[in-house]
Design an enzyme around this catalytic site. Structure first.
Site, PDB file in Angstrom:
ATOM      1  N   HIS A  37      52.582 -55.761 -31.578  1.00 19.55           N
ATOM      2  CA  HIS A  37      53.789 -56.399 -32.099  1.00 19.55           C
ATOM      3  C   HIS A  37      53.419 -56.991 -33.453  1.00 19.55           C
ATOM      4  O   HIS A  37      52.268 -57.384 -33.661  1.00 19.55           O
ATOM      5  CB  HIS A  37      54.231 -57.568 -31.221  1.00 19.55           C
ATOM      6  CG  HIS A  37      54.598 -57.200 -29.822  1.00 19.55           C
ATOM      7  ND1 HIS A  37      53.691 -57.156 -28.809  1.00 19.55           N
ATOM      8  CD2 HIS A  37      55.799 -56.889 -29.287  1.00 19.55           C
ATOM      9  CE1 HIS A  37      54.315 -56.818 -27.688  1.00 19.55           C
ATOM     10  NE2 HIS A  37      55.584 -56.639 -27.948  1.00 19.55           N
TER      11      HIS A  37
ATOM     12  N   GLU B  61      58.165 -47.821 -18.390  1.00 18.07           N
ATOM     13  CA  GLU B  61      56.984 -48.574 -17.914  1.00 18.07           C
ATOM     14  C   GLU B  61      56.976 -48.583 -16.394  1.00 18.07           C
ATOM     15  O   GLU B  61      57.976 -48.922 -15.762  1.00 18.07           O
ATOM     16  CB  GLU B  61      57.003 -50.003 -18.462  1.00 18.07           C
ATOM     17  CG  GLU B  61      55.903 -50.846 -17.815  1.00 18.07           C
ATOM     18  CD  GLU B  61      55.696 -52.217 -18.425  1.00 18.07           C
ATOM     19  OE1 GLU B  61      55.768 -52.337 -19.663  1.00 18.07           O
ATOM     20  OE2 GLU B  61      55.466 -53.162 -17.649  1.00 18.07           O
TER      21      GLU B  61
ATOM     22  N   ASP C  66      52.270 -56.345 -14.094  1.00 16.10           N
ATOM     23  CA  ASP C  66      51.444 -55.702 -15.138  1.00 16.10           C
ATOM     24  C   ASP C  66      49.986 -55.520 -14.706  1.00 16.10           C
ATOM     25  O   ASP C  66      49.054 -55.820 -15.459  1.00 16.10           O
ATOM     26  CB  ASP C  66      51.497 -56.513 -16.448  1.00 16.10           C
ATOM     27  CG  ASP C  66      52.856 -56.417 -17.138  1.00 16.10           C
ATOM     28  OD1 ASP C  66      53.580 -55.439 -16.908  1.00 16.10           O
ATOM     29  OD2 ASP C  66      53.172 -57.331 -17.913  1.00 16.10           O
TER      30      ASP C  66
ATOM     31  N   ASP D 280      49.975 -50.844 -20.687  1.00 21.52           N
ATOM     32  CA  ASP D 280      50.631 -52.122 -20.959  1.00 21.52           C
ATOM     33  C   ASP D 280      50.412 -52.999 -19.735  1.00 21.52           C
ATOM     34  O   ASP D 280      51.295 -53.138 -18.887  1.00 21.52           O
ATOM     35  CB  ASP D 280      52.126 -51.918 -21.237  1.00 21.52           C
ATOM     36  CG  ASP D 280      52.789 -53.227 -21.616  1.00 21.52           C
ATOM     37  OD1 ASP D 280      52.064 -54.213 -21.824  1.00 21.52           O
ATOM     38  OD2 ASP D 280      54.024 -53.266 -21.687  1.00 21.52           O
TER      39      ASP D 280
ATOM     40  N   HIS E 281      58.269 -51.776 -14.721  1.00 20.48           N
ATOM     41  CA  HIS E 281      59.683 -52.112 -14.894  1.00 20.48           C
ATOM     42  C   HIS E 281      60.570 -51.305 -13.942  1.00 20.48           C
ATOM     43  O   HIS E 281      61.473 -51.858 -13.316  1.00 20.48           O
ATOM     44  CB  HIS E 281      60.101 -51.877 -16.344  1.00 20.48           C
ATOM     45  CG  HIS E 281      59.379 -52.790 -17.299  1.00 20.48           C
ATOM     46  ND1 HIS E 281      59.556 -52.751 -18.652  1.00 20.48           N
ATOM     47  CD2 HIS E 281      58.448 -53.758 -17.078  1.00 20.48           C
ATOM     48  CE1 HIS E 281      58.785 -53.655 -19.228  1.00 20.48           C
ATOM     49  NE2 HIS E 281      58.098 -54.274 -18.290  1.00 20.48           N
TER      50      HIS E 281
ATOM     51  N   GLU F 219      62.522 -49.217 -24.426  1.00 16.21           N
ATOM     52  CA  GLU F 219      61.877 -49.602 -23.155  1.00 16.21           C
ATOM     53  C   GLU F 219      62.799 -50.481 -22.328  1.00 16.21           C
ATOM     54  O   GLU F 219      63.211 -51.550 -22.757  1.00 16.21           O
ATOM     55  CB  GLU F 219      60.566 -50.343 -23.466  1.00 16.21           C
ATOM     56  CG  GLU F 219      59.831 -50.799 -22.219  1.00 16.21           C
ATOM     57  CD  GLU F 219      58.493 -51.431 -22.550  1.00 16.21           C
ATOM     58  OE1 GLU F 219      58.022 -51.335 -23.704  1.00 16.21           O
ATOM     59  OE2 GLU F 219      57.912 -52.056 -21.632  1.00 16.21           O
TER      60      GLU F 219
ATOM     61  N   ASP G  73      51.533 -60.160 -32.927  1.00 17.04           N
ATOM     62  CA  ASP G  73      50.200 -60.109 -32.298  1.00 17.04           C
ATOM     63  C   ASP G  73      49.153 -60.165 -33.402  1.00 17.04           C
ATOM     64  O   ASP G  73      48.030 -60.613 -33.192  1.00 17.04           O
ATOM     65  CB  ASP G  73      49.964 -58.786 -31.549  1.00 17.04           C
ATOM     66  CG  ASP G  73      50.894 -58.601 -30.372  1.00 17.04           C
ATOM     67  OD1 ASP G  73      51.433 -59.597 -29.868  1.00 17.04           O
ATOM     68  OD2 ASP G  73      51.076 -57.430 -29.959  1.00 17.04           O
TER      69      ASP G  73
ATOM     70  N   ASP H 190      56.971 -59.673 -12.563  1.00 19.71           N
ATOM     71  CA  ASP H 190      56.399 -58.645 -13.449  1.00 19.71           C
ATOM     72  C   ASP H 190      54.873 -58.777 -13.463  1.00 19.71           C
ATOM     73  O   ASP H 190      54.320 -59.658 -14.114  1.00 19.71           O
ATOM     74  CB  ASP H 190      56.974 -58.876 -14.855  1.00 19.71           C
ATOM     75  CG  ASP H 190      56.473 -57.877 -15.868  1.00 19.71           C
ATOM     76  OD1 ASP H 190      55.936 -56.837 -15.463  1.00 19.71           O
ATOM     77  OD2 ASP H 190      56.638 -58.154 -17.058  1.00 19.71           O
TER      78      ASP H 190
ATOM     79  N   LYS I 154      63.960 -52.648 -18.762  1.00 16.82           N
ATOM     80  CA  LYS I 154      63.420 -53.557 -17.735  1.00 16.82           C
ATOM     81  C   LYS I 154      64.613 -54.217 -17.044  1.00 16.82           C
ATOM     82  O   LYS I 154      65.577 -54.575 -17.724  1.00 16.82           O
ATOM     83  CB  LYS I 154      62.526 -54.612 -18.402  1.00 16.82           C
ATOM     84  CG  LYS I 154      61.723 -55.444 -17.423  1.00 16.82           C
ATOM     85  CD  LYS I 154      60.765 -56.399 -18.147  1.00 16.82           C
ATOM     86  CE  LYS I 154      59.942 -57.174 -17.148  1.00 16.82           C
ATOM     87  NZ  LYS I 154      59.069 -58.169 -17.795  1.00 16.82           N
TER      88      LYS I 154
ATOM     89  N   ASP J 213      54.373 -46.536 -20.835  1.00 11.19           N
ATOM     90  CA  ASP J 213      53.612 -47.757 -20.552  1.00 11.19           C
ATOM     91  C   ASP J 213      53.083 -47.680 -19.125  1.00 11.19           C
ATOM     92  O   ASP J 213      53.849 -47.781 -18.151  1.00 11.19           O
ATOM     93  CB  ASP J 213      54.495 -49.003 -20.716  1.00 11.19           C
ATOM     94  CG  ASP J 213      54.585 -49.457 -22.170  1.00 11.19           C
ATOM     95  OD1 ASP J 213      54.030 -48.763 -23.054  1.00 11.19           O
ATOM     96  OD2 ASP J 213      55.200 -50.514 -22.421  1.00 11.19           O
TER      97      ASP J 213
ATOM     98  N   MET K 241      51.256 -46.706 -32.295  1.00 12.73           N
ATOM     99  CA  MET K 241      52.586 -47.289 -32.045  1.00 12.73           C
ATOM    100  C   MET K 241      52.632 -48.730 -32.547  1.00 12.73           C
ATOM    101  O   MET K 241      51.636 -49.448 -32.474  1.00 12.73           O
ATOM    102  CB  MET K 241      52.863 -47.242 -30.532  1.00 12.73           C
ATOM    103  CG  MET K 241      54.147 -47.882 -30.081  1.00 12.73           C
ATOM    104  SD  MET K 241      54.007 -49.660 -29.724  1.00 12.73           S
ATOM    105  CE  MET K 241      53.793 -49.646 -27.942  1.00 12.73           C
TER     106      MET K 241
HETATM  107  C1  GLT Z   1      55.813 -57.401 -23.284  1.00 16.26           C
HETATM  108  C2  GLT Z   1      56.516 -56.580 -22.238  1.00 16.26           C
HETATM  109  C3  GLT Z   1      56.161 -55.166 -22.322  1.00 16.26           C
HETATM  110  C4  GLT Z   1      56.599 -54.490 -23.586  1.00 16.26           C
HETATM  111  C5  GLT Z   1      55.923 -54.988 -24.781  1.00 16.26           C
HETATM  112  C6  GLT Z   1      56.563 -54.389 -26.004  1.00 16.26           C
HETATM  113  S1  GLT Z   1      55.747 -56.681 -24.824  1.00 16.26           S
HETATM  114  O1  GLT Z   1      54.514 -57.656 -22.904  1.00 16.26           O
HETATM  115  O2  GLT Z   1      56.191 -57.103 -20.959  1.00 16.26           O
HETATM  116  O3  GLT Z   1      56.602 -54.432 -21.230  1.00 16.26           O
HETATM  117  O4  GLT Z   1      56.211 -53.138 -23.511  1.00 16.26           O
HETATM  118  O5  GLT Z   1      57.445 -55.238 -26.623  1.00 16.26           O
HETATM  119 MN    MN Z   2      55.856 -52.393 -21.599  1.00 14.43          MN
HETATM  120 MN    MN Z   3      55.664 -55.261 -17.948  1.00 11.78          MN
END
Ligand code: GLT
Ligand code: MN
Ligand code: MN
Length: 388
Positions: free
Chosen positions: A56, A219, A259, A289, A222, A183, A59, A257, A185, A247, A90
């Site tokens: 980002h 993702e 991750d 991600d 998500h 993306e 970041d 969430d 979610k 992702d 990216m």
């Molecule tokens: C954030 C989010 C991710 C996105 C990123 C891109 S930032 O951490 O949870 O799923 O991919 O903006």
């Molecule tokens: Mn993501």
């Molecule tokens: Mn996520």
């Protein structure tokens, strides 16, 4: 020591700066790891064998940096990437961290907030282009509501379209050659996010001014949060020519969430995903991600990053084994064979119409056929568990 599970550049494994530099803060607790400078994050990624780093705008460059500070930071980062042989495939923009986005970014009610979101994205596109990125991800984390009293949801869709159309023109104007990857979610950080699933975006894209420039960035976590089958979403995006980025991480259905490290929660789903990507020949970045457990220090972060890539490569090998297994392939073939004489309806014609209408298809006999998917799934499990 290098083996079949050693990451190589051709695997295109990338990580976000925000992933390896994640400090483990959560809604109930503070950071557990010290700040990791972007230059050091690049060195860490090179050490574990990654190919790319994504970021980002903020970041890398703090939101309140002066132009001189920005230039110095970007120049140091570029040098670190060159020194470590790491590419930037990216770039993206934070339209969720700053308080200005509390009511949304492209969909906010205040036109000045919407304009600021577009301006910030244009500057992030400049930054990404300077670093060589050709994919630009847009994740609308704040594009949603806690109460639908705030706006008509169809107005939000129109505002989103207007912003994306403008940004496509900016990319064309500047000759950046970006492909945008949207993306989805379902929720978090908003109560509900407008574009909840990859399918929502696949519906929006054909309504844009430049649909050819816009695809999706599905993702794992998500789609899983929404209780959906991730591989099905990826497959639909692929079939539509819209899988511009992906992702990879992991997630348990019904939780926050998470991750998690790729394959950590549901290796069987991860297997079918990897098998799909490899079978169809997806050649974009395999972007992780995800972030390390909050229990870890930076050695643990390296374990996390190595684990994502290693699991992917192990599953890739398992997929090749599955494809080469004669018993599995015989079962797959048998499952696709016609149970009776089957007329084709691939193309409509009077003859095809009559052939389909008059075919003596016996539904009771067709329904009586077992499909042997129990055996097929067990063989899959045995490959995954390493006994086949
Ligand atoms: C954030 C989010 C991710 C996105 C990123 C891109 S930032 O951490 O949870 O799923 O991919 O903006
Ligand atoms: Mn993501
Ligand atoms: Mn996520």
């Amino acid at each position: 020591m290098s083996d079949a599970y050693t990451p190589r550049p051709e695997h295109k494994f990338s990580f976000g700066l925000w992933t390896v530099a994640n400090r483990g803060r959560d809604p109930f607790g503070t950071e557990v790891r010290p700040v990791l400078d972007p230059v050091d994050a690049v060195a860490l990624l090179a050490e574990v064998g990654a190919w790319g780093v994504n970021l980002h705008d903020n970041d890398l460059v703090p939101i309140d940096a002066t132009p001189a500070e920005r230039d110095r930071i970007v120049s140091d980062f570029k040098k670190a990437c060159e020194r470590n042989g790491i590419v930037v495939p990216m770039a993206t923009v934070s339209l969720f961290t700053d308080p200005v986005f509390k009511d949304g970014a492209f969909t906010a009610n205040d036109p000045a907030v919407r304009a600021y979101a577009v301006q910030k994205t244009m500057r992030a596109m400049d930054l990404g282009a300077e670093l060589g990125a050709k994919i630009f991800v847009l994740w609308g984390g704040r594009e949603g509501t806690e109460t639908d009293a705030c706006r008509r949801p169809d107005d939000a869709v129109k505002r989103l379209r207007e912003a994306i159309d403008f940004l496509c023109e900016y990319s064309i104007d500047k000759g950046y050659g970006y492909r945008f990857a949207l993306e989805a979610k379902p929720n978090e950080p908003r109560g509900d996010i407008y574009m909840a699933t990859t399918g929502n975006y696949l519906g929006l894209i054909p309504t844009l001014a430049h649909p050819e420039m816009v695809g999706v960035n599905p993702e794992v976590a998500h789609e899983t949060m929404a209780g959906l089958n991730f591989t099905h979403a990826v497959a639909q995006a692929w079939e539509a020519g819209k899988l511009f980025h992906i992702d990879l991480n992991d997630q348990v259905i019904g939780r926050y969430d998470q991750d998690f490290r790729f394959g950590a929660a549901n290796p069987k789903n991860a297997f079918f995903l990897v098998k799909f990507l490899e079978d169809v020949g997806y050649d974009g970045p395999r972007h992780f991600d995800a972030h390390a457990y909050r229990t870890e220090d930076y050695e643990g972060v390296k374990d996390f990053a190595r684990g994502c890539m290693r699991t992917y490569l192990i599953l890739k090998e398992k997929a090749a084994r599955w494809n080469a297994d004669p018993e599995i392939q015989a079962l797959v073939k048998e499952a696709h064979e016609a149970g009776q004489e089957a007329p084709s309806f691939a193309k409509y014609s009077p003859a095809a119409r009559d052939a389909v209408l008059n075919a003596p298809l016996d539904r009771v006999k067709l329904a009586a056929r077992g499909k042997k998917y129990e055996r097929l799934d067990q063989l899959t499990i045995e490959i995954l568990l390493g006994v086949r």
